[in-house]
Design an enzyme around this catalytic site. Structure first.
Site, mmCIF file in Angstrom:
data_model
loop_
_atom_site.group_PDB
_atom_site.id
_atom_site.type_symbol
_atom_site.label_atom_id
_atom_site.label_comp_id
_atom_site.label_asym_id
_atom_site.label_seq_id
_atom_site.Cartn_x
_atom_site.Cartn_y
_atom_site.Cartn_z
ATOM 1 N N LYS A 112 24.228 27.118 19.242
ATOM 2 C CA LYS A 112 25.216 26.036 19.086
ATOM 3 C C LYS A 112 24.581 24.849 18.357
ATOM 4 C CE LYS A 112 24.004 24.473 23.757
ATOM 5 N NZ LYS A 112 24.326 24.668 25.191
ATOM 6 N N TYR A 171 12.641 -5.973 10.537
ATOM 7 C CA TYR A 171 13.803 -6.726 11.005
ATOM 8 C C TYR A 171 13.531 -7.405 12.340
ATOM 9 C CZ TYR A 171 16.831 -4.586 7.462
ATOM 10 O OH TYR A 171 17.415 -4.193 6.285
HETATM 11 C C1 PLP Z 1 23.224 25.201 25.919
HETATM 12 C C2 PLP Z 1 23.417 26.287 26.906
HETATM 13 C C3 PLP Z 1 22.398 27.238 27.128
HETATM 14 C C4 PLP Z 1 21.001 27.106 26.557
HETATM 15 O O1 PLP Z 1 20.276 26.181 27.333
HETATM 16 P P1 PLP Z 1 18.739 25.814 27.030
HETATM 17 O O2 PLP Z 1 18.373 24.881 28.129
HETATM 18 O O3 PLP Z 1 18.714 25.168 25.696
HETATM 19 O O4 PLP Z 1 17.986 27.087 27.067
HETATM 20 C C5 PLP Z 1 22.692 28.319 27.944
HETATM 21 N N1 PLP Z 1 23.901 28.445 28.537
HETATM 22 C C6 PLP Z 1 24.888 27.532 28.359
HETATM 23 C C7 PLP Z 1 26.196 27.712 29.055
HETATM 24 C C8 PLP Z 1 24.673 26.415 27.560
HETATM 25 O O5 PLP Z 1 25.641 25.503 27.402
#
Ligand code: PLP
Length: 395
Positions: free
Chosen positions: A43, A263
């Site tokens: 994702k 800044y």
């Molecule tokens: C993002 C996610 C993962 C992966 O988690 P990590 O901590 O990055 O390994 C797995 N399962 C779900 C449902 C997620 O949303």
């Protein structure tokens, strides 16, 4: 490092993604989760690293099941991997079931209402069922699981291929919520397993895989560990760094005692005379590149950004600006830093988790915020040598 091409010399900042390290991390996860299928969570553009090159390499390494967040990410991944199994974690948004079916995507169904939409989308269509066991974010209840176990009409025409839940505290092996979620999920799986003989169960993300074999079930879902982030709090990271972000030294200057940098004039060269004079390097990356303004210097050595340059860790001087950041290089031997050099913002010396901690966040956010302006280089890794795929995965 090989000599730079002109395009590289012209880049203010370069992001190198080591696909060989990605492959090594996938192999380590397969070893740890032996007996379970190791899927990949890709994702958010593969946590900012670039969906296309990451997914292709994982497919080469034998990964066949992938998770994305929404249907648009799913369609982008389908274009790269025509044969992969792709699950969409955020489920079905109202009125969009047809889009999933058309791209061959499997929704991760988190409510009875979504289940009804998928039934109506036509049969037989594969899907995952998501149950909440303590995160209280997405997922159906244990009562819903009972209803599904007892009433066949609820899943009529649906091929349930996965039953899953998600851990809230897997970064902390001592957290009591892990065992609680495992017990709740095991109960749900026991009830549903006889109804769906073709399904596998899945509970563990990266951290969950290290909680023990009880947590593995048929499929595990690592994300951040593939990309070299540390999935544990207060425990050493067994994964190889995958990302290296470097920024170019675009100018070097001397700052006289009492003069300020950047800044709001928040940093100044202390002291008097020659001993108080500071040497500062100006780098060609800033918050527009995802190098957060929260990394501005604070006066506290534990917080604020640190950059690896001329063989040393050097602190940020003053505010991170949009396209530039100043670094105090007074400790680096004169001549060891010159205009045009590259400084490491994230990499083997300054890990993505260090940067996250110093910015008051975590490695996940640093990765997913990596900017679009970096010149991106994909390398296959030293052991496979130099299949360089320049510029792919760029927006
Ligand atoms: C993002 C996610 C993962 C992966 O988690 P990590 O901590 O990055 O390994 C797995 N399962 C779900 C449902 C997620 O949303």
């Amino acid at each position: 490092m090989t000599s730079e091409s002109t395009a590289e010399k012209a880049a203010g900042a370069i992001l190198t993604v080591d696909l060989g390290a990605l492959a090594a991390n996938y192999a380590l996860l397969c070893e740890k989760a032996a007996g379970a299928e190791v899927s990949a969570v890709v994702k958010a553009d593969a946590y900012g690293l670039g969906l296309g090159p990451v997914a292709e390499r994982l497919w080469m390494e034998g990964c066949r099941t992938f998770f994305v967040a929404d249907v648009n990410e799913g369609k982008a991944l389908r274009a790269v991997l025509p044969e992969a199994v792709i699950y969409v974690l955020n489920g079905i948004f109202p009125g969009t079931a047809g889009l999933y079916a058309a791209a061959g995507l499997r929704p991760v169904i988190a409510s009875l209402a979504e289940l009804a939409e998928w039934r109506e989308a036509g049969a037989p269509l594969p899907a995952a069922l998501h149950f909440d066991t303590g995160m209280n974010r997405l997922g159906m209840s244990a009562a819903d699981a009972d209803a599904i176990a007892q009433d066949e009409t609820l899943t009529r025409g649906i091929e349930v291929s996965l039953v899953m839940s998600h851990l809230a505290c897997s970064d902390d092996e001592g957290h009591p919520r892990n065992a609680l979620q495992l017990a709740r999920f095991s109960g749900i799986w026991e009830r549903l397993r006889p109804r769906f003989p073709g399904a596998v169960a899945s509970l563990a993300n990266s951290g969950g895989i290290w909680l023990g074999a009880d947590y593995h079930f048929g499929l595990v879902r690592p994300g951040v560990s593939l990309y070299g982030g540390n999935p544990f709090t207060g425990k050493e990271n067994p994964f190889r760094p995958v990302v290296r972000a470097e920024a170019r030294v675009i100018a070097l200057r001397e700052v006289e005692p009492g003069e300020t940098v950047g800044y709001s004039a928040t940093w100044s060269a202390p002291g008097e005379g020659d001993s108080g004079r500071k040497r500062v390097a100006i780098l060609g990356a800033g918050y527009a590149d995802g190098y957060f303004r929260a990394l501005s210097s604070t006066g506290n050595p534990e917080s604020g950004g640190v950059v690896h340059i001329g063989g040393r860790a050097c602190p940020i001087a003053g505010r991170v600006s949009m396209d530039m950041v100043a670094v105090d290089v007074s400790q680096v031997p004169e001549g060891a830093v010159t205009r045009g050099d590259m400084a490491e913002l994230i990499g083997p010396n300054i890990t993505v988790d260090d940067v996250g901690l110093r910015a008051g966040t975590l490695g996940y956010e640093i990765l997913t915020a990596l900017g679009r302006r970096y010149m991106r280089r994909y390398i296959a890794g030293p052991e496979r040598d130099a299949v360089e795929k320049e510029g792919r995965g760029q927006a």
